[in-house]
Design an enzyme around this catalytic site. Structure first.
Site, PDB file in Angstrom:
ATOM      1  CB  CYS A 126      -3.336 -35.583 -18.270  1.00 38.24           C
ATOM      2  SG  CYS A 126      -1.774 -36.328 -18.757  1.00 38.24           S
ATOM      3  CG  ASN A 142       1.456 -40.283 -17.060  1.00 38.93           C
ATOM      4  OD1 ASN A 142       2.047 -41.284 -16.642  1.00 38.93           O
ATOM      5  ND2 ASN A 142       1.580 -39.122 -16.465  1.00 38.93           N
ATOM      6  CB  CYS A 197       1.251 -33.362 -22.737  1.00 34.79           C
ATOM      7  SG  CYS A 197       1.609 -33.989 -24.391  1.00 34.79           S
ATOM      8  NE  ARG A 198      -3.585 -32.474 -20.732  1.00 35.34           N
ATOM      9  CZ  ARG A 198      -4.847 -32.836 -20.864  1.00 35.34           C
ATOM     10  NH1 ARG A 198      -5.801 -31.963 -20.661  1.00 35.34           N
ATOM     11  NH2 ARG A 198      -5.153 -34.079 -21.186  1.00 35.34           N
ATOM     12  CB  SER A 199      -0.549 -35.743 -15.484  1.00 28.93           C
ATOM     13  OG  SER A 199      -0.236 -36.846 -16.277  1.00 28.93           O
ATOM     14  CG  ASP A 224      -4.134 -32.753 -24.467  1.00 30.24           C
ATOM     15  OD1 ASP A 224      -2.883 -32.665 -24.521  1.00 30.24           O
ATOM     16  OD2 ASP A 224      -4.730 -33.837 -24.361  1.00 30.24           O
TER      17      ASP A 224
HETATM   18  P1  4NP Z   1      -1.764 -35.502 -22.156  1.00 33.41           P
HETATM   19  O1  4NP Z   1      -1.851 -35.276 -23.742  1.00 33.41           O
HETATM   20  O2  4NP Z   1      -3.089 -36.100 -21.738  1.00 33.41           O
HETATM   21  O3  4NP Z   1      -1.577 -34.113 -21.610  1.00 33.41           O
HETATM   22  O4  4NP Z   1      -0.594 -36.402 -21.905  1.00 33.41           O
HETATM   23  C1  4NP Z   1      -2.140 -36.320 -24.646  1.00 33.41           C
HETATM   24  C2  4NP Z   1      -1.155 -37.194 -25.019  1.00 33.41           C
HETATM   25  C3  4NP Z   1      -1.440 -38.191 -25.941  1.00 33.41           C
HETATM   26  C4  4NP Z   1      -2.719 -38.304 -26.467  1.00 33.41           C
HETATM   27  C5  4NP Z   1      -3.707 -37.432 -26.069  1.00 33.41           C
HETATM   28  C6  4NP Z   1      -3.418 -36.435 -25.158  1.00 33.41           C
HETATM   29  N1  4NP Z   1      -3.011 -39.308 -27.432  1.00 33.41           N
HETATM   30  O5  4NP Z   1      -4.142 -39.348 -27.926  1.00 33.41           O
HETATM   31  O6  4NP Z   1      -2.136 -40.125 -27.737  1.00 33.41           O
END
Ligand code: 4NP
Length: 158
Positions: free
Chosen positions: A10, A13, A15-17, A127
């Site tokens: 994702c 790294n 939340c989703r993955s 997300d």
């Molecule tokens: P993820 O979500 O891709 O599912 O881990 C996010 C976590 C952090 C950020 C964006 C998306 N960020 O911009 O910090």
């Protein structure tokens, strides 16, 4: 038999993955494949390297008694094309960013997660870092991980 290596990707790294990594490992263990399938996750971005999963991801995994012990964020690297058989991207931006790296052409199994769930209308796992809806992500992650393991069973473990 050599091991099958699966990586979820994702953006951050956190939340989703990592949710997909933990849920998929739980499912793999439950079906008795823990010695046959290696599982990891990464992010295309570098902001959260070394951090544990987001509180929202940890909470929903705790509620469902799914372990995320020892998991910390890392960034996707070109080396991952050699190290993994399946690279499963949580949304279209992640897929585009992975495809933009040298080495992706030689890799046959870069997949978009939602393509595992053709009956769902979304193309991307939303997300929750922005939406706050970790329950919705958990539902999609559970369904997609089951579909992925069914596919790997058919393609590799018969
Ligand atoms: P993820 O979500 O891709 O599912 O881990 C996010 C976590 C952090 C950020 C964006 C998306 N960020 O911009 O910090």
């Amino acid at each position: 038999m050599s091991q099958i290596k699966v990586e979820f990707v994702c953006l951050g790294n956190i939340c989703r993955s990592p949710m997909a990594e933990a849920v998929f490992r739980h499912l793999v263990n439950a079906r008795g494949y823990s010695d046959k399938i290696v599982i990891d996750s990464s992010g295309t971005g570098d902001w959260h390297i070394g951090r544990p999963p987001h509180e929202g991801t940890r909470r929903i995994l705790d509620t469902n008694h799914i372990s995320y012990e020892g998991m910390v964020a890392r960034q996707f690297t070109e080396q991952d094309f050699e190290n993994f058989d399946y690279i499963v991207c949580m949304d279209s931006n992640n897929l585009r960013d992975v495809h933009a790296l040298p080495g992706s052409d030689q890799h046959s199994k870069v997949i978009r997660f939602m393509d595992l769930l053709p009956d769902e209308k979304e193309e991307n796992v939303p997300d929750p870092y922005y939406t706050g809806n970790f329950e919705e992500v958990y539902r999609l992650v559970q369904a997609g991980c089951k579909a992925l393991l069914d596919r790997i069973e058919q393609e590799e473990l018969q």
